[in-house]
Design a protein around this motif. Structure first.
Motif, PDB file in Angstrom:
ATOM      1  N   ASN A  83     -34.711 113.708  55.784  1.00  0.00           N
ATOM      2  CA  ASN A  83     -35.485 112.936  54.629  1.00  0.00           C
ATOM      3  C   ASN A  83     -36.923 113.218  55.326  1.00  0.00           C
ATOM      4  O   ASN A  83     -37.363 112.503  56.201  1.00  0.00           O
ATOM      5  CB  ASN A  83     -35.434 111.617  54.397  1.00  0.00           C
ATOM      6  CG  ASN A  83     -34.117 111.489  53.348  1.00  0.00           C
ATOM      7  OD1 ASN A  83     -33.788 112.365  52.469  1.00  0.00           O
ATOM      8  ND2 ASN A  83     -33.306 110.397  53.590  1.00  0.00           N
ATOM      9  N   VAL A  85     -40.148 111.982  54.386  1.00  0.00           N
ATOM     10  CA  VAL A  85     -40.944 110.785  53.796  1.00  0.00           C
ATOM     11  C   VAL A  85     -41.958 110.194  54.598  1.00  0.00           C
ATOM     12  O   VAL A  85     -41.771 109.936  55.623  1.00  0.00           O
ATOM     13  CB  VAL A  85     -39.838 109.682  53.349  1.00  0.00           C
ATOM     14  CG1 VAL A  85     -40.567 108.676  52.356  1.00  0.00           C
ATOM     15  CG2 VAL A  85     -38.638 110.293  52.633  1.00  0.00           C
ATOM     16  N   LEU A  91     -42.779 112.217  49.387  1.00  0.00           N
ATOM     17  CA  LEU A  91     -41.783 113.677  50.160  1.00  0.00           C
ATOM     18  C   LEU A  91     -43.092 114.226  50.683  1.00  0.00           C
ATOM     19  O   LEU A  91     -44.246 114.486  50.223  1.00  0.00           O
ATOM     20  CB  LEU A  91     -41.167 114.321  49.111  1.00  0.00           C
ATOM     21  CG  LEU A  91     -39.908 113.970  48.599  1.00  0.00           C
ATOM     22  CD1 LEU A  91     -39.277 114.788  47.501  1.00  0.00           C
ATOM     23  CD2 LEU A  91     -39.071 113.653  49.792  1.00  0.00           C
ATOM     24  N   PRO A  94     -41.074 118.976  50.478  1.00  0.00           N
ATOM     25  CA  PRO A  94     -40.351 119.217  49.209  1.00  0.00           C
ATOM     26  C   PRO A  94     -39.574 120.103  49.656  1.00  0.00           C
ATOM     27  O   PRO A  94     -39.704 121.026  50.113  1.00  0.00           O
ATOM     28  CB  PRO A  94     -41.147 119.268  48.214  1.00  0.00           C
ATOM     29  CG  PRO A  94     -42.682 119.874  48.695  1.00  0.00           C
ATOM     30  CD  PRO A  94     -42.644 119.112  50.237  1.00  0.00           C
ATOM     31  N   GLN A  96     -36.663 120.722  50.930  1.00  0.00           N
ATOM     32  CA  GLN A  96     -36.380 120.637  52.436  1.00  0.00           C
ATOM     33  C   GLN A  96     -35.031 121.538  52.808  1.00  0.00           C
ATOM     34  O   GLN A  96     -34.840 122.748  53.538  1.00  0.00           O
ATOM     35  CB  GLN A  96     -36.158 119.404  53.127  1.00  0.00           C
ATOM     36  CG  GLN A  96     -35.570 119.408  54.690  1.00  0.00           C
ATOM     37  CD  GLN A  96     -36.707 119.676  55.579  1.00  0.00           C
ATOM     38  OE1 GLN A  96     -37.636 120.415  55.394  1.00  0.00           O
ATOM     39  NE2 GLN A  96     -36.323 119.538  56.978  1.00  0.00           N
ATOM     40  N   GLU A 171     -33.536 115.030  46.813  1.00  0.00           N
ATOM     41  CA  GLU A 171     -34.569 114.562  47.920  1.00  0.00           C
ATOM     42  C   GLU A 171     -35.551 113.577  46.964  1.00  0.00           C
ATOM     43  O   GLU A 171     -35.957 112.494  47.442  1.00  0.00           O
ATOM     44  CB  GLU A 171     -35.199 115.791  48.426  1.00  0.00           C
ATOM     45  CG  GLU A 171     -34.210 116.648  49.438  1.00  0.00           C
ATOM     46  CD  GLU A 171     -34.673 117.961  49.783  1.00  0.00           C
ATOM     47  OE1 GLU A 171     -33.802 118.595  50.583  1.00  0.00           O
ATOM     48  OE2 GLU A 171     -35.687 118.430  49.263  1.00  0.00           O
ATOM     49  N   ALA A 175     -36.674 109.623  47.707  1.00  0.00           N
ATOM     50  CA  ALA A 175     -37.669 108.997  47.816  1.00  0.00           C
ATOM     51  C   ALA A 175     -38.252 107.912  46.749  1.00  0.00           C
ATOM     52  O   ALA A 175     -38.709 106.820  47.125  1.00  0.00           O
ATOM     53  CB  ALA A 175     -38.922 110.122  47.691  1.00  0.00           C
TER      54      ALA A 175
END
Length: 196
Positions: A83, A85, A91, A94, A96, A171, A175
């Motif tokens: 993640n 973050v 994010l 983005p 990922q 993802e 977030a």
């Protein structure tokens, strides 16, 4: 199953500890921490060669460098639990999982295990109100089937959430939900049960 884990932080320890019935090998910058997860410790490349499935339990920004050091990943299933973050639950990287797939084009990337905090993965099993935790998986169907067996090993229910093109939605959901949790809200209460 031959499982490699890249990283030796909380997610590596929590999930790696649950998969002790498998052949687990760990690669990490901190070899002493890696040895606490598994007696089998190697370099990125050694662990990649010895594994069919590799959990990427690294800081998101470190993933490209580690994948490059790992060498040939053709045919491997890569589980992306990262993640990216930053402040305000925004994010910072983005898409990922799609970036990982581009960096390792011969591998099969599955986005998974990124929606819950690390202590949830230490539960044996993660059950809430009598209902096992559901784990959405985004990736190619054959790779999702492999990762589904590892989800079941945790006592969880795997959910095929579609192809890797949907991983960015997962993802973003993470977030958004983390932002609600940080503000003290019960994010799960946003969704009615299926019969409704």
């Amino acid at each position: 199953m031959r499982i490699g884990i890249f990283g030796a932080g909380g997610m590596a320890e929590a999930l790696g500890g649950q998969w002790s019935g498998h052949d687990v090998m760990v690669a990490a910058r901190d070899q002493a921490k890696a040895a606490k997860i598994s007696a089998r410790v190697g370099t990125w490349a050694e662990t990649a060669r010895a594994s069919d499935v590799i959990l990427l339990a690294l800081p998101a920004a470190s993933v490209p460098e580690v994948l490059a050091a790992a060498g040939n990943l053709d045919g491997k299933v890569l589980i992306d639990c990262t993640n990216a973050v930053g402040p305000g639950a925004a994010l910072t990287i983005p898409d990922q999982a799609v970036r990982i797939a581009a960096a390792a084009p011969g591998a099969h990337v599955v986005k998974a295990f990124n929606l819950c905090e690390v202590d949830v993965w230490r539960m044996t099993p993660p059950v809430f109100g009598g209902r096992p935790l559901a784990v959405p998986l985004c990736g190619a169907p054959e790779a999702i089937e492999v990762v589904s067996s590892l989800v079941r090993d945790l006592g969880c229910t795997p959910l095929n959430a579609g192809g890797l093109d949907r991983a960015g939605l997962m993802e973003a959901t993470m977030a958004f939900m983390v932002g609600l949790w940080f503000d003290g809200h019960d994010a799960q209460a946003c969704f009615p049960p299926l019969p409704a």
